[in-house]
Design a protein around this motif. Sequence first.
Motif, mmCIF file in Angstrom:
data_model
loop_
_atom_site.group_PDB
_atom_site.id
_atom_site.type_symbol
_atom_site.label_atom_id
_atom_site.label_comp_id
_atom_site.label_asym_id
_atom_site.label_seq_id
_atom_site.Cartn_x
_atom_site.Cartn_y
_atom_site.Cartn_z
ATOM 1 N N ILE B 178 -62.341 37.964 -25.438
ATOM 2 C CA ILE B 178 -63.015 37.807 -27.090
ATOM 3 C C ILE B 178 -62.646 39.189 -27.492
ATOM 4 O O ILE B 178 -62.429 39.425 -28.631
ATOM 5 C CB ILE B 178 -64.492 38.127 -26.863
ATOM 6 C CG1 ILE B 178 -64.948 36.580 -26.260
ATOM 7 C CG2 ILE B 178 -65.180 37.947 -28.318
ATOM 8 C CD1 ILE B 178 -66.410 36.071 -26.111
ATOM 9 N N ASN B 180 -59.998 41.245 -26.896
ATOM 10 C CA ASN B 180 -58.383 41.151 -27.287
ATOM 11 C C ASN B 180 -58.534 40.144 -28.662
ATOM 12 O O ASN B 180 -57.916 40.551 -29.524
ATOM 13 C CB ASN B 180 -58.051 40.301 -26.309
ATOM 14 C CG ASN B 180 -57.184 41.366 -25.372
ATOM 15 O OD1 ASN B 180 -57.347 42.558 -25.705
ATOM 16 N ND2 ASN B 180 -56.955 41.056 -24.108
ATOM 17 N N ALA B 181 -59.094 39.017 -28.609
ATOM 18 C CA ALA B 181 -59.002 38.152 -29.999
ATOM 19 C C ALA B 181 -59.682 38.954 -31.087
ATOM 20 O O ALA B 181 -59.020 38.938 -32.071
ATOM 21 C CB ALA B 181 -60.015 37.108 -29.695
ATOM 22 N N GLN B 182 -60.666 39.707 -31.064
ATOM 23 C CA GLN B 182 -61.247 40.420 -32.419
ATOM 24 C C GLN B 182 -60.291 41.714 -32.729
ATOM 25 O O GLN B 182 -60.227 41.731 -33.541
ATOM 26 C CB GLN B 182 -62.495 40.990 -32.197
ATOM 27 C CG GLN B 182 -63.529 40.020 -31.615
ATOM 28 C CD GLN B 182 -63.847 38.759 -32.613
ATOM 29 O OE1 GLN B 182 -62.859 38.421 -33.316
ATOM 30 N NE2 GLN B 182 -64.960 38.180 -32.654
ATOM 31 N N LYS B 183 -59.827 42.269 -31.443
ATOM 32 C CA LYS B 183 -58.809 43.223 -31.618
ATOM 33 C C LYS B 183 -57.478 42.786 -32.207
ATOM 34 O O LYS B 183 -57.162 43.466 -33.124
ATOM 35 C CB LYS B 183 -58.316 43.947 -30.370
ATOM 36 C CG LYS B 183 -59.151 45.312 -29.890
ATOM 37 C CD LYS B 183 -58.455 45.979 -28.782
ATOM 38 C CE LYS B 183 -59.300 46.790 -28.058
ATOM 39 N NZ LYS B 183 -58.696 46.882 -26.588
ATOM 40 N N PRO B 203 -69.467 41.383 -33.485
ATOM 41 C CA PRO B 203 -68.154 40.295 -33.223
ATOM 42 C C PRO B 203 -67.926 40.026 -31.816
ATOM 43 O O PRO B 203 -67.284 39.059 -31.520
ATOM 44 C CB PRO B 203 -66.957 40.827 -33.981
ATOM 45 C CG PRO B 203 -67.408 41.945 -34.500
ATOM 46 C CD PRO B 203 -68.748 42.477 -34.084
ATOM 47 N N VAL B 206 -71.902 38.228 -30.288
ATOM 48 C CA VAL B 206 -72.248 36.762 -30.699
ATOM 49 C C VAL B 206 -71.405 35.812 -29.884
ATOM 50 O O VAL B 206 -72.194 34.816 -29.030
ATOM 51 C CB VAL B 206 -72.135 36.749 -32.273
ATOM 52 C CG1 VAL B 206 -72.449 35.209 -32.628
ATOM 53 C CG2 VAL B 206 -73.175 37.563 -33.138
ATOM 54 N N PRO B 207 -70.235 35.866 -29.935
ATOM 55 C CA PRO B 207 -69.486 34.782 -29.241
ATOM 56 C C PRO B 207 -69.772 34.959 -27.662
ATOM 57 O O PRO B 207 -70.010 33.931 -27.020
ATOM 58 C CB PRO B 207 -67.892 35.134 -29.312
ATOM 59 C CG PRO B 207 -67.927 36.047 -30.359
ATOM 60 C CD PRO B 207 -69.380 36.713 -30.715
ATOM 61 N N VAL B 210 -73.052 32.976 -27.269
ATOM 62 C CA VAL B 210 -72.841 31.552 -27.305
ATOM 63 C C VAL B 210 -72.245 31.110 -26.011
ATOM 64 O O VAL B 210 -72.628 29.959 -25.581
ATOM 65 C CB VAL B 210 -71.820 31.454 -28.443
ATOM 66 C CG1 VAL B 210 -71.478 29.983 -28.717
ATOM 67 C CG2 VAL B 210 -72.635 31.913 -29.891
ATOM 68 N N ARG B 214 -73.564 28.216 -23.213
ATOM 69 C CA ARG B 214 -72.951 27.098 -22.874
ATOM 70 C C ARG B 214 -72.662 27.103 -21.494
ATOM 71 O O ARG B 214 -72.647 25.921 -20.924
ATOM 72 C CB ARG B 214 -71.586 27.027 -23.682
ATOM 73 C CG ARG B 214 -71.004 25.714 -23.961
ATOM 74 C CD ARG B 214 -69.482 25.761 -24.387
ATOM 75 N NE ARG B 214 -68.811 26.852 -23.614
ATOM 76 C CZ ARG B 214 -68.213 27.580 -24.329
ATOM 77 N NH1 ARG B 214 -68.420 28.128 -25.397
ATOM 78 N NH2 ARG B 214 -67.558 28.664 -23.447
#
Lengths: 283, 269
Positions: B178, B180-183, B203, B206-207, B210, B214
Motif C-alpha cells: 500500500i 508503494n501504491a500511495q508513493k 492513506p 485506512v486501506p 480495511v 477482510r
Amino acid sequence: MSHLSHVYMRGTPFEARALDDVSFTIEDGAFVGVIGHTGSGKSTLITHLNALLRPEEGRVIINGIDTAAENADLKTVRRTVGLVFQYPEYQLFEETVKRDVAFGPKNLGVTGDALEKQVENAMALVGLDPALGEKSPFELSGGQKRRVAIAGVLAMEPQVMVLDEPAAGLDPAGRADMLNLVKKLHQAGKTVVMVSHSMEDVGRMCQRLIVLNHGKIAFDDTPANVFSHPRELEEMGLDVPQSVKLAIRLREKGFDIPQDVTSVAALAEALLGQLGKAGDANA
Amino acid sequence: MLKNITIGQYFPGNSAVHRMDARMKILLTIALLVDVFVSKGFIGFGLIFAFVLLVARTTKISLSFIVRGLKPIAFIAVFTFVLNLFMQTGGETLFQWKFIHITSGGLRTAVYMAIRLLLLVTASQLLTLTTSSLSLTDGLEALMRPLAVIHFPAHEIAMMMSIALRFIPTLMEETDKIMNAQKARGADFESGNLIRRAKAMVPLLVPLFVSAFRRADDLALAMEARCYRGGKGRTRMNQLHMTKVDLYGALAVALLTAALVTLNLLGAV
C-alpha cells in the motif's frame, strides 16, 4: 534501462536475485507487454520503472533522469510514469471517489480548477459516471473500485502507464472492459506497459513482448516472433495463445497460415482466406 | 524500511537449540530472564553473557543478525541509562554541575539496567529466532493448560497468538504494498513535521485496516469451513517431545542459576 539487477534481502538466508542484468528501451507511444510466470521478476521490474525501487546495479533512465543518482528528481519520474499495482482497489482510502482520485495530483501540488479538471478527465477516461464522484469508494463494485484506482493514477497525467495485471480477479465481462480501457489509454497517446499472465491478452493487444524468466529477459520481440518459440515458452512454464497453438497445428496439416497470426480474429481471417481459396479450386 | 526488523522472526536451522522442545525452551528462557534480574554484579552479567553467547554460537545464527535485532532496543537502553544516571542517587558524588548530579550509585544502576535490558532482549530473541511461531504457541498452550482449572482460555489465547504471529509478515507485506501504491501517487511518508507525517499515515492506515478486517472475515470462514470449533477434543499433528537435548539445556541453565545464586550468597559484586 540497462544492466539492471536487484537482490532482495542481501546477506540473509532469504536472499533472492529478482532481476539479473536486464536491459531494454521503451519508446514513446509503445504498447509493451511483460510476461513471465510467478516470481520471474515482473513486479520488481515495474517498481523500478517509477523509482519506487532504485537500481542496486545498473541504471534506469526515465526521460533522461537517472533514478540511481543520489539527487534524482523522483517526483518528476513519478509524475511521468504512472504505476498501477495489482489489485489497486486496495489502495483506496478517501471518503468520496473524487477525493480519492484527487489524492495523486494534490500530492504533486495541483489545486483549484486544474485539480477539478484533471479529476474529471481521469474519471471520464476510465468510464466512471460523474455521479459516482460523491459516493464512497467502498460502496462500489470490484470493477468500479479498480477504475477509481486507475483514475487515481491517471489524474496525475502521466505519459507512461504501467499496469500490473489490470484484469486479474475480474469476471469475463469486467475483464474485457478493463482490457478495452487499457487499449483506450494507449489510443489516447499514453505509452503503456502491461504485465499479464494471459498470453491471449498480450498477444492480441501489445506491439512488443518482454518475456522474463528467473530475472532475465528471455525474449524481447513482437508477439508473433515470441510465439514462434512455443517449446522454449513451455519450458518457462508459459504457454502460447490458443489461436497460435491452433495455427501451428493447422500449419502442420498443410494450411498456409502466416507467422504473424497471434489473435483469434487474425486466425479466423487467415482461415477464411484459405478456405475461400480451397473452395475456388474445387469449383 | 520494514524489512530490517529481525525481532520475533524465525530463523530456520537444525542446531541443538532449534531441536529443543518448545516448552523447555520457553521455561529456560523465563529462567534466564529471572537470572538476569537475580544477578547483581559484573561477574554475574559476564556469566550470563558468556552463556547467551554460547547458545548463540550453537544456533549457528550469525551474530551480526542477532545484533541487528537489538537496534530497536538500543534507543530504549540509552534512554534508561541516561534516566537512571541522573535520577538515581547513592554512593559518592562523581560529578556535579548546577542541578546535574551524578553519583557512583546512579552510574552503577544505570549501567546495570542497560546491560539487563540488552541481555533480556538477546535472550528472548534467541527463543523466537530458533522456534517457529507454530511450535512456540504450541509450547505456550501446553504450558498454560493446567490453568484451565481456573477457566483460563489457554487454547483460545494460543490460537490468537499464532494467528497474530502468522499475520505479522502478511500485514507487513501489505503495508509495503500500500505504501508503494500511495508513493506512486506522490504520497510522502518521510518528510514534514510530526503532524504532517501523522496525516500522511491516513492513506496507509485506512486501506490496511480495511484489508485486515477482510482477511479476518476470510480466515474465520476458512476455519469454520474446516470444522474448527475451539480447542476441546482437538488432537495435534505434531506432538511435543522432550529429548536428551532438553535435559542438557535444562542442566546448563540450572548450573548457571546455581552459580549466580552462589555469587549472590557470597556477596560478590
